[in-house]
Scaffold this motif. Structure first.
Motif, PDB file in Angstrom:
ATOM      1  N   LEU A  30     -88.916   9.032 -23.754  1.00  0.00           N
ATOM      2  CA  LEU A  30     -88.375   9.390 -22.451  1.00  0.00           C
ATOM      3  C   LEU A  30     -88.716   8.309 -21.417  1.00  0.00           C
ATOM      4  O   LEU A  30     -87.866   7.929 -20.596  1.00  0.00           O
ATOM      5  CB  LEU A  30     -88.944  10.747 -22.033  1.00  0.00           C
ATOM      6  N   TRP A  31     -89.938   7.808 -21.463  1.00  0.00           N
ATOM      7  CA  TRP A  31     -90.352   6.740 -20.534  1.00  0.00           C
ATOM      8  C   TRP A  31     -89.594   5.453 -20.819  1.00  0.00           C
ATOM      9  O   TRP A  31     -89.152   4.767 -19.907  1.00  0.00           O
ATOM     10  CB  TRP A  31     -91.853   6.513 -20.648  1.00  0.00           C
ATOM     11  N   ILE A  32     -89.440   5.123 -22.102  1.00  0.00           N
ATOM     12  CA  ILE A  32     -88.750   3.886 -22.467  1.00  0.00           C
ATOM     13  C   ILE A  32     -87.286   3.951 -22.053  1.00  0.00           C
ATOM     14  O   ILE A  32     -86.736   3.000 -21.475  1.00  0.00           O
ATOM     15  CB  ILE A  32     -88.881   3.641 -23.985  1.00  0.00           C
ATOM     16  N   GLY A  39     -88.771  11.395 -14.146  1.00  0.00           N
ATOM     17  CA  GLY A  39     -88.497  12.472 -13.193  1.00  0.00           C
ATOM     18  C   GLY A  39     -89.041  13.790 -13.717  1.00  0.00           C
ATOM     19  O   GLY A  39     -89.176  13.999 -14.930  1.00  0.00           O
ATOM     20  N   TRP A  40     -89.356  14.686 -12.786  1.00  0.00           N
ATOM     21  CA  TRP A  40     -90.013  15.942 -13.161  1.00  0.00           C
ATOM     22  C   TRP A  40     -89.111  16.858 -13.976  1.00  0.00           C
ATOM     23  O   TRP A  40     -89.580  17.601 -14.837  1.00  0.00           O
ATOM     24  CB  TRP A  40     -90.513  16.659 -11.910  1.00  0.00           C
ATOM     25  N   VAL A  45     -88.420  19.674 -19.043  1.00  0.00           N
ATOM     26  CA  VAL A  45     -87.520  20.110 -20.117  1.00  0.00           C
ATOM     27  C   VAL A  45     -88.071  19.719 -21.481  1.00  0.00           C
ATOM     28  O   VAL A  45     -88.135  20.544 -22.409  1.00  0.00           O
ATOM     29  CB  VAL A  45     -86.111  19.514 -19.922  1.00  0.00           C
ATOM     30  N   PHE A  46     -88.490  18.470 -21.618  1.00  0.00           N
ATOM     31  CA  PHE A  46     -88.922  18.011 -22.930  1.00  0.00           C
ATOM     32  C   PHE A  46     -90.326  18.493 -23.292  1.00  0.00           C
ATOM     33  O   PHE A  46     -90.622  18.696 -24.478  1.00  0.00           O
ATOM     34  CB  PHE A  46     -88.810  16.488 -23.024  1.00  0.00           C
ATOM     35  N   THR A  47     -91.175  18.703 -22.317  1.00  0.00           N
ATOM     36  CA  THR A  47     -92.511  19.234 -22.619  1.00  0.00           C
ATOM     37  C   THR A  47     -92.414  20.695 -23.060  1.00  0.00           C
ATOM     38  O   THR A  47     -92.917  21.069 -24.136  1.00  0.00           O
ATOM     39  CB  THR A  47     -93.434  19.109 -21.398  1.00  0.00           C
TER      40      THR A  47
END
Length: 306
Positions: A30-32, A39-40, A45-47
């Motif tokens: 997600l960061w890459i 963004g929050w 969502v992914f967490t």
């Protein structure tokens, strides 16, 4: 209160290492994909989605393996296996968790929604792969790595799905779906698959004696006396693939220092598994989420300090 405790046992709530193994590579992707903080909204969502889907997977896995688990020391007292929870109750709870995860996906975009069905299909297939595939850990590797292409799709796959008109959906082709996930995401998925092979082989080494008796297929059995060497090779391939795949992203030295930290952990795991003792192998498996955490910290730190 009794039943709530049983449901928590069913989804392994007291053992967060399971969902952390899925979470770290997903968040790294997600960061890459975002080139930094995503963004929050997507982070939430992914967490939450990762926790919910891993919990749903536990429900399905315990139902599928209930007859086998009776003969394995470590799993004989799981709620479904012991009869404390019915098969129907476990499946209904798993379906509820999966629906909750899907509701989160619906807040993203059309590409992520479509890819979520592929992720679900792989997750459903895995519990039954152990009957037919010599290394079912490879199937688990795909299931546990599918958050990576979904993360890229969520960032790069277009506008929220709600804004698509009927004409927009008609124009949503396979080509657009494929374009929502760049090739680097699939390369990272492949690399992560080898990490799953490493830690789930350690896990399979714990139950090898029981699995041989009941005819279960695992990578620990398939690799035989090369199990320890195989685990270390899997760790090495995982890290090499991620390092090479991310060269174009010009991550800072912080990332490579973190990879070094992950490699040192892998070497420590070798000391835990080399004698093939149950306790050492299980400890190595449980601590693997710190390997993923090190890589994630390297990615985040590289963007934050770069």
């Amino acid at each position: 209160m009794k039943y709530s405790r049983l449901y928590l046992q069913l989804i392994r709530w007291d053992r967060p290492a399971g969902w952390l193994l899925l979470l770290w590579p997903t968040l790294s992707a997600l960061w890459i994909a975002s080139g930094g903080f995503p963004g929050w909204h997507l982070l939430l969502v992914f967490t939450l989605g990762t926790i919910l889907m891993r919990s749903a997977g536990c429900c399905l896995n315990d139902v599928a393996d209930r007859e086998f688990d009776k003969h394995v020391k470590r799993t004989a007292q799981r709620p479904v296996t012991s009869g404390a929870l019915s098969v129907g109750a476990a499946l209904r709870f798993g379906a509820l968790l999966a629906l909750a995860a899907f509701a989160l996906v619906l807040t993203t975009n059309a590409a992520t929604v479509v890819w979520s069905f592929a992720a679900l299909a792989v997750a459903v297939v895995y519990p039954y792969a152990k009957r037919y595939v010599s290394m079912p850990q490879a199937v688990l590797g795909v299931a546990f790595s599918f958050g990576i292409p979904m993360a890229f799709a969520a960032v790069q796959g277009g506008p929220p799905w709600q804004v698509l008109s009927a004409a927009g959906w008609a124009d949503f082709s396979l080509a657009k779906l494929a374009a929502s996930v760049p090739s680097v995401a699939w390369v990272l998925l492949l690399g992560n698959l080898f990490w799953v092979l490493a830690y789930d082989t350690e896990y399979a080494m714990v139950d090898r004696d029981d699995d041989l008796k009941i005819g279960m297929k695992t990578s620990a059995i398939t690799l035989g006396r090369f199990d320890v060497a195989g685990v270390m090779a899997f760790y090495t391939i995982f890290m090499l693939i991620w390092v090479v795949a991310l060269i174009p992203y010009a991550l800072s030295a912080f990332f490579y220092i973190a990879i070094g930290g992950a490699a040192l952990q892998a070497l420590w795991h070798w000391t835990l598994i080399r004698h093939r003792g149950r306790d050492g192998c299980f400890k190595a498996f449980r601590l693997n989420h710190w390997v993923g955490c090190a890589v994630f910290v390297g990615v985040v730190g590289s963007y934050a300090l770069g």
